[in-house]
Design a protein around this motif. Sequence first.
Motif, PDB file in Angstrom:
ATOM      1  N   ALA A 174       0.786  -1.232   0.000  1.00 24.20           N
ATOM      2  CA  ALA A 174       0.000   0.000   0.000  1.00 24.20           C
ATOM      3  C   ALA A 174       0.820   1.285   0.000  1.00 24.20           C
ATOM      4  N   HIS A 175       2.113   1.179  -0.112  1.00 25.73           N
ATOM      5  CA  HIS A 175       2.926   2.388  -0.328  1.00 25.73           C
ATOM      6  C   HIS A 175       4.310   2.006  -0.809  1.00 25.73           C
ATOM      7  N   SER A 176       4.660   2.497  -1.997  1.00 25.29           N
ATOM      8  CA  SER A 176       5.998   2.233  -2.520  1.00 25.29           C
ATOM      9  C   SER A 176       6.370   3.278  -3.563  1.00 25.29           C
ATOM     10  N   HIS A 177       7.640   3.280  -3.894  1.00 25.54           N
ATOM     11  CA  HIS A 177       8.195   4.059  -5.003  1.00 25.54           C
ATOM     12  C   HIS A 177       9.039   3.060  -5.796  1.00 25.54           C
ATOM     13  N   SER A 178       8.391   2.280  -6.628  1.00 24.76           N
ATOM     14  CA  SER A 178       9.028   1.095  -7.217  1.00 24.76           C
ATOM     15  C   SER A 178      10.331   1.398  -7.944  1.00 24.76           C
ATOM     16  N   ALA A 179      10.334   2.453  -8.740  1.00 21.60           N
ATOM     17  CA  ALA A 179      11.515   2.746  -9.558  1.00 21.60           C
ATOM     18  C   ALA A 179      12.710   3.207  -8.742  1.00 21.60           C
ATOM     19  N   MET A 180      12.521   3.389  -7.446  1.00 20.69           N
ATOM     20  CA  MET A 180      13.652   3.765  -6.608  1.00 20.69           C
ATOM     21  C   MET A 180      14.573   2.586  -6.330  1.00 20.69           C
ATOM     22  N   THR A 181      14.366   1.500  -7.057  1.00 27.82           N
ATOM     23  CA  THR A 181      15.379   0.442  -7.045  1.00 27.82           C
ATOM     24  C   THR A 181      16.745   0.992  -7.455  1.00 27.82           C
TER      25      THR A 181
ATOM     26  N   ALA B 138      10.295  -2.653 -13.476  1.00 26.75           N
ATOM     27  CA  ALA B 138      10.282  -4.083 -13.806  1.00 26.75           C
ATOM     28  C   ALA B 138      11.095  -4.879 -12.789  1.00 26.75           C
ATOM     29  N   LEU B 139      12.219  -4.321 -12.369  1.00 26.31           N
ATOM     30  CA  LEU B 139      13.031  -4.983 -11.344  1.00 26.31           C
ATOM     31  C   LEU B 139      12.250  -5.101 -10.042  1.00 26.31           C
ATOM     32  N   ALA B 140      11.556  -4.028  -9.660  1.00 23.97           N
ATOM     33  CA  ALA B 140      10.750  -4.066  -8.438  1.00 23.97           C
ATOM     34  C   ALA B 140       9.653  -5.122  -8.536  1.00 23.97           C
ATOM     35  N   PHE B 141       9.031  -5.233  -9.717  1.00 18.47           N
ATOM     36  CA  PHE B 141       7.957  -6.222  -9.886  1.00 18.47           C
ATOM     37  C   PHE B 141       8.454  -7.625  -9.574  1.00 18.47           C
ATOM     38  N   LEU B 142       9.664  -7.946 -10.022  1.00 18.77           N
ATOM     39  CA  LEU B 142      10.219  -9.267  -9.740  1.00 18.77           C
ATOM     40  C   LEU B 142      10.292  -9.509  -8.234  1.00 18.77           C
ATOM     41  N   GLU B 143      10.739  -8.508  -7.518  1.00 18.83           N
ATOM     42  CA  GLU B 143      10.878  -8.668  -6.067  1.00 18.83           C
ATOM     43  C   GLU B 143       9.518  -8.767  -5.390  1.00 18.83           C
TER      44      GLU B 143
ATOM     45  N   THR C 132       8.108 -12.329  -5.842  1.00 17.21           N
ATOM     46  CA  THR C 132       8.727 -13.351  -4.992  1.00 17.21           C
ATOM     47  C   THR C 132       8.277 -13.234  -3.544  1.00 17.21           C
ATOM     48  N   SER C 133       7.765 -12.073  -3.167  1.00 18.91           N
ATOM     49  CA  SER C 133       7.277 -11.857  -1.808  1.00 18.91           C
ATOM     50  C   SER C 133       5.773 -12.073  -1.704  1.00 18.91           C
ATOM     51  N   GLY C 134       5.137 -12.523  -2.797  1.00 13.22           N
ATOM     52  CA  GLY C 134       3.700 -12.755  -2.758  1.00 13.22           C
ATOM     53  C   GLY C 134       2.880 -11.490  -2.888  1.00 13.22           C
ATOM     54  N   ILE C 135       3.519 -10.408  -3.329  1.00 10.88           N
ATOM     55  CA  ILE C 135       2.839  -9.125  -3.532  1.00 10.88           C
ATOM     56  C   ILE C 135       2.388  -9.045  -4.988  1.00 10.88           C
ATOM     57  N   THR C 136       1.097  -8.812  -5.201  1.00 13.62           N
ATOM     58  CA  THR C 136       0.574  -8.770  -6.575  1.00 13.62           C
ATOM     59  C   THR C 136       0.138  -7.379  -7.005  1.00 13.62           C
ATOM     60  N   ALA C 137       0.245  -6.407  -6.117  1.00 18.86           N
ATOM     61  CA  ALA C 137      -0.150  -5.036  -6.462  1.00 18.86           C
ATOM     62  C   ALA C 137       0.628  -4.063  -5.599  1.00 18.86           C
TER      63      ALA C 137
ATOM     64  N   PRO D 254      12.470   1.008  -2.303  1.00 16.96           N
ATOM     65  CA  PRO D 254      13.636   0.151  -2.082  1.00 16.96           C
ATOM     66  C   PRO D 254      14.926   0.916  -1.830  1.00 16.96           C
ATOM     67  N   SER D 255      14.838   2.239  -1.763  1.00 16.66           N
ATOM     68  CA  SER D 255      16.029   3.017  -1.406  1.00 16.66           C
ATOM     69  C   SER D 255      16.049   3.344   0.075  1.00 16.66           C
ATOM     70  N   SER D 256      14.918   3.214   0.734  1.00 17.89           N
ATOM     71  CA  SER D 256      14.866   3.551   2.162  1.00 17.89           C
ATOM     72  C   SER D 256      14.532   2.346   3.018  1.00 17.89           C
ATOM     73  N   ASN D 257      14.318   1.192   2.388  1.00 17.48           N
ATOM     74  CA  ASN D 257      13.865   0.035   3.183  1.00 17.48           C
ATOM     75  C   ASN D 257      14.976  -0.966   3.523  1.00 17.48           C
ATOM     76  N   ASN D 258      15.629  -1.628   2.648  1.00 17.12           N
ATOM     77  CA  ASN D 258      15.791  -1.506   1.216  1.00 17.12           C
ATOM     78  C   ASN D 258      15.111  -2.645   0.458  1.00 17.12           C
ATOM     79  N   ALA D 259      14.347  -3.453   1.147  1.00 16.68           N
ATOM     80  CA  ALA D 259      13.707  -4.609   0.536  1.00 16.68           C
ATOM     81  C   ALA D 259      12.239  -4.312   0.246  1.00 16.68           C
ATOM     82  N   LEU D 260      11.669  -5.091  -0.679  1.00 20.11           N
ATOM     83  CA  LEU D 260      10.244  -5.014  -0.992  1.00 20.11           C
ATOM     84  C   LEU D 260       9.628  -6.335  -0.546  1.00 20.11           C
ATOM     85  N   ASP D 261       9.608  -6.525   0.755  1.00 16.15           N
ATOM     86  CA  ASP D 261       9.321  -7.831   1.355  1.00 16.15           C
ATOM     87  C   ASP D 261       8.226  -7.691   2.400  1.00 16.15           C
TER      88      ASP D 261
END
Length: 415
Positions: free
Chosen positions: A56-63, A99-104, A107-112, A288-295
């Motif tokens: 419910a909150h991300s900045h995907s391209a900040m990979t 696209a890189l964020a989508f892969l992560e 793998t974490s079971g996140i679909t949106a 993913p720049s402040s977390n740094n995982a999308l998990d």
Amino acid sequence: MIKFTNGLVLDENFEIIKKDVFVEGNKIVAIGSYDKRADTVYDLKGNLLMPSFKNAHSHSAMTFARSFADDLPLQEWLNTKIFPMEAKLTAEDIYNLSALAFLEYITSGITACFDMYYFPEAMAKASTDFTFRTVMCGAVSNFRESADILENFYKTYNNYDELVSYKFGFHAEYTASLELMKEISRLAEKYEAPVFTHSSETQEEVKDCIERYGKTPTELFDSLGLFNYGGGAFHSVWVNENDLDIYKEKNVWAVINAGSNCKLASGIAPVTKMQKKGINLAIGTDGPSSNNALDMFREMFLIAATQKINDMDASSADANGILKMATVGSAHCMGLNDCDVIKEGKTADLIVIDLHRPNMQPINNITKNLVYSGSKENVLMTMINGKIVYDNREFIGIDTERIYANAQAVIDRIK
């Protein structure tokens, strides 16, 4: 049609049942039995089929900035590291980095994801190309975009594709002028729509807002009518009782980002207090720049652990409530009411959890074990909009090495 059989199902009441689930097209068409023969039988082998997580909150391209600017306080991190790099990004960069964020996510079971960033046309295209569900949120500030651009995006991307939608939003109070916030409020009134923004993330942010306006960020937004049709406040760490009363009255979602808030030393959101007041709660990873995982597994555990420390009470933050925040809560926050639970007629955004792993054994309480012991290694399959995109821990029809190479090329250029 796909028949999921020979396993366990987390049903709409968040109870574990033993029934078959049938998916036809992008919909769950039956639970238990069905009079049509399945084209594909998916043997769960005793594993768990459950609704997917929604971020419910991300900045995907900040990979692009993952582990680039670590161990810095928020404002220094933003102003000296992140903003200068962001200024160099192109639409093509956003596509490749997302696209890189989508892969992560997958793998974490996140679909949106509820994504706040720039170049929405690139994000929308990436979402449809990779079969990933994205709700985009306006990122307007004094420096980029405008209320007119926001309105155009709102009309364009709410009529783009079934995998893409758009919500009104702006970056934050400290990057938006009073007039800009008023313009966005007028848009919210015109379309009777919710508004989302970063809010009350740090003590300094709230203090500065009070000095400028004599109000907390929440009180300011409320006075401007920004929350007249609901909305959401990403982070919601430094909130007072009046702020929480406004959340409750105006149906504002508190989106909790425990990983980012811990890493940036921003503080701990008062989730237990929010729960007691009946405030809407959702979970996001932040970027993913402040977390740094999308998990999402890490987020769920951190929310549980930090609340217990914050309250000095081991019974705080019941794990089942946190699991609902990560699935149903986040889905509803994002306006994805059609893919929140496993129920006939709902959209099939589903995951399979491998219970045949050491961290899932012995089986005592599966739902609580997901929060306290679960990890990405347990995600066996991810289905988005009725399409399996990840199975047996392998991506389906995706050239991952090309995505990695494209993302690295962006970094090499802008650094």
